[in-house]
Scaffold this motif. Structure first.
Motif: not given
Length: 891
Positions: A688-704
């Motif tokens: 909210a202060f810097s406008g920097q996006p969250e790049l270190k915690h993204v919810p994902v699903k992983i399948v083969r």
């Protein structure tokens, strides 16, 4: 293509174009155009050391892949037409829709002079602040935290503090890979003075392998950890009350919130997911060590709460008075070579030039008067994520992108690409084609490193010269010149009548001192009359450099800060929940970051074989438990999805990952792999202060992915395969290796792969086995050398490729025995196996290291003495140590 010099040049002192360390480089060009580089032993940032990327700079200056002439609609055009069109489109949009209908997106790759004129044009004369930089993705939270605490974006410390510290706390920083020269300074201090190193990082990185204590905290719990430290310091009466009372304000409020958030170590340890004993050890080390420096980087910044994390760290240093003195202080290390320079000139949308602010009407008036720009922007503009969102919804009609690749690097990259496609007009200044240039209505060819002339500022506020040692090829131009030409066509010629980059820098220096009686620390007024000769011979120097006062290096040690009350401000912060938590649909938390030998989207480093040999294809790191739960094994192709998009990468199982988390490097663009970029997965939720996006915690699903066949194409051609479930490529001497795979049956995979060889049909040798599952093909040039080879087989059945790769890099005609052996993929005579490159600085592979161990080398230093591995930047030392340990276990 090489650039022939009329005569050999002397060595030119310049600066590395990669990370924010700002290493000095000596570059030499021979008469035949051959470039060599080495570290500058006199430069105070690196004293002659270069990392693997810096050591390979001479291999990146060729003209392969360069765009050397302007283009309109993908066709070559004149500069006159290109400049006229850019100026006309921007002017038309401003006339019809207002100045906020246009925007610039610029880059920390630009020099200070480039940054300055871009900012002056947009904010001063177009009259909008819709100019932002890719530094928004890496350092904006530090900027915001500095301004809240210090009143100005200042880094208090200098690199010498790493040499003089007794404790170094590395937070969210894989320093050994991302800033290896600084890391080697720390390791040297550890050897000489016993400096303790604490690493705070969810991943066990190469940095964590060489530390005294590793705290693998849960992602995003940094505020809790440092609030706990502040509360612990207060409860044990270990504060510097004298400094707090004389030089700060807001302490009680910050302590009250920290104590409510993290009153006891037990709660902190539980919340951070670390052993209580390790937490106590960290607190005890910090308490007992006056000379403590806290180095933090993207793991802190690239967060929806990155500003709060920055201030939580700064609060602990203010509370102990550990700031602005030798060996201590909070230290933000920047990701790009001139991220700091961009901040100095106001490159961010919410800044004015020379560390002035839109929040202060007097600053707006001051800059407007200095520039003689009555239409100067009077409010902050759109930050990066919002800028591209506005391009997508039609609010931004004309967009100019300079020296960066947002189609890959921005979060929610799919929407960014859609925005670029729908935007009325897009201009791109760059040196080569990228995923972003595909959307350019006008391409403006820019000068590259080695050709540019200007200034950069590194992480410690040290300005250094980037000097040209190569002629500018074709019709390429420096960025500052392109911007000034457009400004002149828009009617602002008088304000942009600079003869050279030195003139631009003088104006920048003069603005820093204009009506500045010490209120702003950024003051380089002593340089405002620097002539061309002095500019050419400028030695690396810290700012501030004011006329009226002596220059100083460290800031804040005297207890004065550039705030309204002259005090540093404690900022109350609390631990917040992650911006986008995992859930049943997306149960794993994805982290992103750098690989050791690559840079950004690999437009420069991806063409260097030895830099591609350490990690040659996209791979996602997973904990063994998470892989087993998904029936994944090493080398499987993973299909990764998030709420924003998808990616594919090979699985790499490692216990360096915390359970429930995964890691995917950020570098893989569409020029090097199919759908492997992290930008497509990442969330556009911002701090909210810097406008920097969250790049270190993204919810994902992983399948083969159910891969049925694999292929490898070894070729001299520069291709972009289509129609494959997945492909990636890496450079080798003489050409490229393309790794291919698919979920179709192997016979269908053969048909698809053969299409890549159609251009070689007349000289093609082919073989298909009786079952139609294995395919081999090779093409031989008229001179008898191998030009191409293709191998296709069911998954896991490809033959070795080392011999064929070696043939591609050879200019010797094939012997009859070699021709007969081509389709087997195996050399007719024994040849040593080529392993994965471990030491990129000296091109040492894993098999050479294993052989050295077998010959009696039992320590990392022994390996270095025998085959040099690990003796330059040192970023491979932890990996060498692992190989030694694994070899001992095997023995």
């Amino acid at each position: 293509m090489t650039r022939i010099q009329e005569k050999p040049t002397t060595e030119v002192r310049t600066t590395c174009p990669y990370c924010g360390v700002g290493c000095g480089v000596l570059a030499r060009v021979a008469a035949d155009g051959t470039v060599t580089v080495r570290g500058d032993t006199d430069h105070p940032a690196n004293f002659g050391r270069l990392c693997s990327k810096g050591s390979a700079l001479a291999e990146t200056v060729g003209l392969e892949g360069r765009v050397l002439y302007p283009e309109i609609g993908g066709k070559q055009a004149s500069w006159e037409d290109a400049i006229n069109l850019v100026a006309q489109k921007f002017s038309q949009s401003i006339t019809e829709h207002g100045p906020d209908s246009v925007g610039f997106y610029i880059s920390g790759q630009m020099l200070t002079e480039d940054y300055y004129v871009a900012n002056k044009l947009m904010k001063g004369f177009i009259g909008s602040a819709n100019i932002d930089t890719n530094s928004r993705l890496c350092m904006a939270s530090s900027v915001a935290g500095h301004k809240r605490a210090f009143g100005e974006d200042i880094v208090p410390g200098v690199y010498e503090d790493l040499d003089e510290a007794d404790l170094a706390v590395l937070v969210g920083s894989n320093l050994a890979w991302c800033h290896p020269i600084l890391y080697q300074r720390l390791v040297s201090a550890r050897q000489k003075r016993g400096t303790k190193i604490v690493v705070i990082d969810p991943r066990r990185t190469a940095t964590a392998d060489e530390c005294d204590l590793h705290l693998p905290i849960r992602p995003g719990t940094d505020v809790l950890l440092f609030n706990g430290l502040l509360a612990h310091l207060a409860s044990h009466n270990l504060l510097d009350r004298s400094f707090i009372n004389s030089a700060t304000s807001g302490f009680e409020e910050a302590l009250a919130l920290a104590s409510a958030d993290a009153s006891v170590p037990e709660a902190v340890a539980k919340g951070c997911g670390i052993p209580l004993a390790d937490l106590h050890l960290f607190y005890e080390l910090f308490i007992a060590t006056d000379r403590s420096v806290t180095v933090y980087s993207q793991g802190v910044n690239q967060s929806a709460h990155g500003t709060d994390k920055t201030n939580a760290i700064i609060n602990c240093h203010l509370a102990t008075g550990r700031i602005g003195r030798p060996g201590m202080g909070p230290f933000s290390v920047t990701g790009q070579p001139n991220a700091m320079g961009g901040r100095e000139v106001g490159g961010l949308a919410n800044q004015l030039a020379a560390h002035m602010s839109f929040e202060n009407p007097q600053d707006v008036d001051r800059v407007g008067r200095f520039w003689n720009a009555p239409n100067i922007a009077r409010k902050a503009g759109l930050k990066a994520v919002d800028l591209f969102r506005a391009a997508g919804d039609g609010s931004i009609k004309a967009l100019w992108i300079m020296g960066t690749n947002p189609a890959v690097s921005m979060p929610n990259a799919g929407q960014v690409r859609a925005a670029l496609k729908s935007c009325d007009f897009v201009a791109v200044s760059d040196v080569t084609r990228t995923d972003t240039t595909r959307y350019a209505d006008v391409f403006l060819p820019a000068a590259s490193w080695g050709e540019k002339n200007g200034m950069v500022t590194n992480s410690e506020r040290r300005m250094s010269r980037q000097r040209p040692f190569l002629p500018v090829p074709g019709e390429a131009r420096p960025d500052w010149r392109i911007i000034c030409d457009v400004a002149a066509r828009m009617g602002f010629a008088g304000a942009f009548a600079f003869d050279d980059s030195a003139a631009v820098f003088r104006e920048h220096a003069a603005l820093s001192a204009f009506e500045n009686a010490g209120q702003r620390f950024f003051d380089i007024g002593t340089l405002d009359e620097m002539d061309g000769e002095a500019y050419d011979h400028f030695d690396p120097s810290h700012w501030p450099m004011p006329k009226a006062r002596p220059a100083i290096s460290r800031l804040g040690g005297d207890g004065f800060f550039p705030t309204a009350d002259g005090r540093a401000h404690f900022v109350p912060v609390r631990q917040e929940a992650v911006a986008l938590p995992t859930d049943v649909a997306y149960p794993l938390a994805l982290n992103t970051g750098r690989m050791r030998d690559q840079w950004h989207t690999m437009t420069r480093t991806g063409r260097v074989p030895r830099l591609m040999s350490h990690v040659s294809e996209p791979a996602i790191d997973m904990h063994p438990n998470d892989a087993a739960a998904r029936d994944l094994v090493d080398g499987d192709l993973a299909y990764v999805t998030s709420p924003y998009g998808f990616a594919r990468a090979k699985v790499n199982i490692t216990d360096a990952q915390r359970p429930g988390e995964a890691f995917l490097p950020m570098h893989w663009s569409g020029y090097f792999a199919a759908n492997a970029g992290t930008g497509a997965l990442s969330t556009p939720i911002c701090d909210a202060f810097s406008g920097q996006p969250e790049l270190k915690h993204v919810p994902v699903k992983i399948v083969r992915e159910n891969v049925a066949w694999e292929g490898v194409l070894i070729t001299r051609r520069d291709l972009r395969p289509v129609g494959f479930v997945h492909w990636s490529r890496h450079a080798v001497p003489g050409g490229w290796i393309y790794a291919l795979c698919g979920t179709e049956t192997p016979d269908q995979g053969i048909l698809l792969s053969r299409m890549l060889m159609e251009a070689q049909r007349e000289q093609l040798l082919e073989y298909t086995d009786r079952r139609g599952l294995n395919y081999r093909a090779a093409a031989i040039d008229a001179d008898g050398t191998l030009s191409e080879a293709l191998l296709v087989a069911p998954k896991g059945q490809l033959p070795p490729r080392d011999w064929l790769v070696s043939l591609l890099g050879s200019r010797d005609a094939l012997s009859s025995a070699e021709r007969m052996a081509l389709l087997s993929g195996r050399s007719p005579v024994p040849m040593p196996a080529v392993g994965r490159i471990i030491c990129s600085c000296f091109n040492v592979d894993v098999n050479q290291i294993v052989s050295a161990i077998a010959a009696g080398c039992g320590e990392v230093d022994d390996i270095g003495e025998r085959i040099r591995a690990g003796t330059n930047c040192g970023s491979c030392r932890s990996e060498i140590r692992k190989i030694i340990d694994e070899t001992r276990v095997s023995a």
